[in-house]
Design a protein around this motif. Structure first.
Motif, mmCIF file in Angstrom:
data_model
loop_
_atom_site.group_PDB
_atom_site.id
_atom_site.type_symbol
_atom_site.label_atom_id
_atom_site.label_comp_id
_atom_site.label_asym_id
_atom_site.label_seq_id
_atom_site.Cartn_x
_atom_site.Cartn_y
_atom_site.Cartn_z
ATOM 1 N N VAL A 1 -26.519 -2.986 -14.777
ATOM 2 C CA VAL A 1 -26.002 -2.609 -16.086
ATOM 3 C C VAL A 1 -27.210 -2.087 -16.859
ATOM 4 C CG1 VAL A 1 -24.850 -3.349 -18.187
ATOM 5 C CG2 VAL A 1 -24.192 -4.360 -15.993
ATOM 6 N N VAL A 2 -27.255 -0.783 -17.074
ATOM 7 C CA VAL A 2 -28.423 -0.115 -17.623
ATOM 8 C C VAL A 2 -28.269 0.035 -19.133
ATOM 9 C CG1 VAL A 2 -29.852 1.955 -17.548
ATOM 10 C CG2 VAL A 2 -28.745 1.117 -15.460
ATOM 11 N N VAL A 3 -29.200 -0.536 -19.891
ATOM 12 C CA VAL A 3 -29.156 -0.423 -21.348
ATOM 13 C C VAL A 3 -29.706 0.938 -21.768
ATOM 14 C CG1 VAL A 3 -30.075 -1.339 -23.509
ATOM 15 C CG2 VAL A 3 -29.332 -2.903 -21.704
ATOM 16 N N ASP A 4 -28.934 1.630 -22.589
ATOM 17 C CA ASP A 4 -29.288 2.957 -23.092
ATOM 18 C C ASP A 4 -29.295 2.903 -24.612
ATOM 19 O OD1 ASP A 4 -29.632 5.630 -23.644
ATOM 20 O OD2 ASP A 4 -27.739 6.304 -22.745
ATOM 21 N N ASN A 5 -30.478 2.831 -25.211
ATOM 22 C CA ASN A 5 -30.580 2.759 -26.676
ATOM 23 C C ASN A 5 -30.344 4.129 -27.296
ATOM 24 O OD1 ASN A 5 -32.699 0.513 -25.637
ATOM 25 N ND2 ASN A 5 -31.771 -0.115 -27.566
ATOM 26 N N ARG A 6 -29.323 4.227 -28.124
ATOM 27 C CA ARG A 6 -28.995 5.464 -28.834
ATOM 28 C C ARG A 6 -28.871 5.159 -30.315
ATOM 29 N NH1 ARG A 6 -27.356 9.938 -25.763
ATOM 30 N NH2 ARG A 6 -28.084 9.613 -23.629
ATOM 31 N N MET B 1 -14.027 -3.103 -9.229
ATOM 32 C CA MET B 1 -15.455 -3.364 -9.086
ATOM 33 C C MET B 1 -16.182 -2.035 -9.180
ATOM 34 S SD MET B 1 -16.300 -6.594 -8.721
ATOM 35 C CE MET B 1 -17.821 -6.675 -7.775
ATOM 36 N N PRO B 2 -17.248 -1.962 -9.964
ATOM 37 C CA PRO B 2 -17.949 -0.687 -10.126
ATOM 38 C C PRO B 2 -18.641 -0.248 -8.837
ATOM 39 C CG PRO B 2 -19.171 -2.461 -11.181
ATOM 40 C CD PRO B 2 -17.859 -3.040 -10.769
ATOM 41 N N ALA B 3 -18.573 1.047 -8.584
ATOM 42 C CA ALA B 3 -19.202 1.619 -7.395
ATOM 43 C C ALA B 3 -20.570 2.210 -7.697
ATOM 44 C CB ALA B 3 -18.286 2.697 -6.802
ATOM 45 N N ARG B 4 -20.959 2.178 -8.965
ATOM 46 C CA ARG B 4 -22.267 2.693 -9.376
ATOM 47 C C ARG B 4 -22.685 1.941 -10.637
ATOM 48 N NH1 ARG B 4 -18.535 6.705 -11.111
ATOM 49 N NH2 ARG B 4 -18.743 7.270 -13.320
ATOM 50 N N PRO B 5 -23.917 2.100 -11.094
ATOM 51 C CA PRO B 5 -24.368 1.364 -12.281
ATOM 52 C C PRO B 5 -23.505 1.646 -13.511
ATOM 53 C CG PRO B 5 -26.252 2.238 -11.118
ATOM 54 C CD PRO B 5 -25.028 2.834 -10.451
ATOM 55 N N VAL B 6 -23.392 0.637 -14.346
ATOM 56 C CA VAL B 6 -22.674 0.737 -15.616
ATOM 57 C C VAL B 6 -23.705 0.999 -16.717
ATOM 58 C CG1 VAL B 6 -21.278 -0.524 -17.306
ATOM 59 C CG2 VAL B 6 -20.829 -0.784 -14.843
ATOM 60 N N ARG B 7 -23.393 1.925 -17.616
ATOM 61 C CA ARG B 7 -24.286 2.214 -18.743
ATOM 62 C C ARG B 7 -23.798 1.470 -19.979
ATOM 63 N NH1 ARG B 7 -25.317 7.954 -21.850
ATOM 64 N NH2 ARG B 7 -23.080 8.095 -21.517
ATOM 65 N N LEU B 8 -24.687 0.663 -20.556
ATOM 66 C CA LEU B 8 -24.386 -0.053 -21.799
ATOM 67 C C LEU B 8 -25.143 0.626 -22.932
ATOM 68 C CD1 LEU B 8 -23.374 -2.276 -23.637
ATOM 69 C CD2 LEU B 8 -25.135 -3.796 -22.714
ATOM 70 N N VAL B 9 -24.428 1.323 -23.790
ATOM 71 C CA VAL B 9 -25.034 2.016 -24.920
ATOM 72 C C VAL B 9 -25.227 1.016 -26.060
ATOM 73 C CG1 VAL B 9 -24.746 3.826 -26.648
ATOM 74 C CG2 VAL B 9 -24.030 4.233 -24.279
ATOM 75 N N VAL B 10 -26.474 0.823 -26.448
ATOM 76 C CA VAL B 10 -26.818 -0.006 -27.608
ATOM 77 C C VAL B 10 -27.127 0.950 -28.748
ATOM 78 C CG1 VAL B 10 -28.456 -1.643 -28.581
ATOM 79 C CG2 VAL B 10 -27.687 -1.906 -26.214
ATOM 80 N N PRO B 11 -26.322 0.949 -29.817
ATOM 81 C CA PRO B 11 -26.459 1.984 -30.849
ATOM 82 C C PRO B 11 -27.554 1.726 -31.874
ATOM 83 C CG PRO B 11 -24.607 0.586 -31.390
ATOM 84 C CD PRO B 11 -25.151 0.082 -30.066
ATOM 85 N N PHE B 12 -28.582 1.004 -31.462
ATOM 86 C CA PHE B 12 -29.740 0.750 -32.311
ATOM 87 C C PHE B 12 -31.000 0.816 -31.458
ATOM 88 C CE2 PHE B 12 -26.236 -1.143 -34.612
ATOM 89 C CZ PHE B 12 -26.480 -0.735 -35.919
ATOM 90 N N THR B 13 -32.142 0.924 -32.101
ATOM 91 C CA THR B 13 -33.408 1.050 -31.395
ATOM 92 C C THR B 13 -33.784 -0.264 -30.700
ATOM 93 O OG1 THR B 13 -34.558 0.520 -33.454
ATOM 94 C CG2 THR B 13 -34.269 2.855 -32.919
ATOM 95 N N PRO B 14 -34.707 -0.212 -29.726
ATOM 96 C CA PRO B 14 -35.106 -1.421 -29.003
ATOM 97 C C PRO B 14 -35.782 -2.446 -29.904
ATOM 98 C CG PRO B 14 -35.747 0.548 -27.783
ATOM 99 C CD PRO B 14 -35.305 1.009 -29.146
#
Length: 324
Positions: free
Chosen positions: A68-73, A32-45
């Motif tokens: 689960v934090v979305v990170d657009n890259r 179980m995660p102990a901190r937020p999970v980063r979800l990298v989306v490899p396209f723009t919003p």
């Protein structure tokens, strides 16, 4: 195996079948995660990839007990964000919105992708398998796929794409080969300008993901590229109904982590994803994308990726497609 699962895996070669496993029985995860999970989306919003990533992230949070934090890259057709995850620490806290563009077609058409789409990632699970559609202007002269093929055999027909080496481009090549025609290719920078030129009469049509074209009343969908008709568009035939079996293909989107991720972390993320996507509101949203319900295990998703990597590499080589 459910009908929807068979549909998603329809393009897999027979040799892949021994690697397909049923879904694991639900169990209490050992990670179980102990901190937020980063979800990298490899396209723009704002695009299909981003919207599906946010749908998955929101659905996973209750089971994981964290954000689960979305990170657009975005950039380089998904390569920049995908490479970031390929090189991340494989601890379960950085994951990727893996997809057909950056994991299969991109490596097939470019010699400069800095990661191996199979070896450098840990498959977690499928979010959706979205059809493409062959579309023309509603007020134009072409009203069916047979009419398109007949016109292409007797005169010049020009189709746009979302760019050289994109899914839209390679599926046009598949259509040409399946129908024995030579529809001309006009690359654009994305679906919006291509659609504008279809409506303006500068080109005859294009092949694009259903979410990008399916709600536009000024476009006529001649066929979808899934094995069966899409639930939200039951009057639009599948390419299979015309005998174009080699044109059956989906735009798949899922989750992957870096290679070397512990099974406990990957299993927990998979289970959270499956539970989130099974919610009625999530199922309704997926239908809006043209994607039906599915039940792919981690190994099923791994087999799907590996099969498509090989398939698109073969198509790109035979058609001489190379990204700029």
């Amino acid at each position: 195996m459910t009908a929807s699962r068979r549909s998603i895996l329809a393009a897999l070669p027979a040799g892949a079948a021994p690697f397909l496993l049923p879904r694991r029985a639900a169990a209490q995860p050992s990670w179980m995660p102990a901190r937020p999970v980063r979800l990298v989306v490899p396209f723009t919003p704002g695009g299909t990839t981003d919207l599906l990533g946010r749908l998955a992230a929101r659905g996973m949070e209750p089971s994981l007990g964290t954000s689960v934090v979305v990170d657009n890259r975005g950039g380089a057709g998904g390569v920049i964000g995908s490479d970031l995850v390929a090189k991340a620490v494989p601890d379960g806290y950085t994951i990727l919105l893996s997809n057909i563009a950056s994991q299969a077609i991109g490596p097939a058409v470019s010699k400069h992708v800095p990661y191996d789409p199979v070896r450098d990632f840990t498959p977690i699970g499928l979010i959706a398998a979205v059809p493409s559609a062959i579309v023309v202007a509603t007020d134009g002269p072409i009203r069916s796929l047979p009419e398109l093929v007949a016109r292409a055999r007797t005169g010049n027909v020009k189709f746009g794409s979302t760019g050289i080496g994109t899914s839209s481009h390679v599926k046009l090549e598949l259509l040409n080969r399946a129908a024995g025609v030579a529809i001309l290719h006009a690359p654009y920078r994305g679906s919006a300008p291509a659609v504008a030129d279809v409506l303006g009469g500068q080109i005859d049509g294009l092949i694009a993901a259903v979410p990008d074209v399916g709600r536009n009343d000024r476009l006529r969908m001649l066929a979808v590229t899934t094995p069966e008709r899409a639930a939200r568009w039951p009057n639009v035939p599948s390419v299979r109904e015309f005998g174009f079996e080699t044109l059956v293909a989906t735009n798949w989107f899922g989750l992957s982590g870096p290679a070397g991720m512990p099974d406990a972390a990957a299993d927990a993320l998979h289970d959270a994803l499956a539970k989130g996507l099974s919610a009625p509101d999530a199922q309704e949203r997926l239908l809006d994308f043209g994607a039906g319900p599915h039940s792919l295990s981690r190994r099923d998703y791994e087999a799907l990726i590996a099969s498509d990597v090989a398939r698109w590499a073969r198509v790109a080589k035979e058609a001489g497609i190379e990204a700029e």
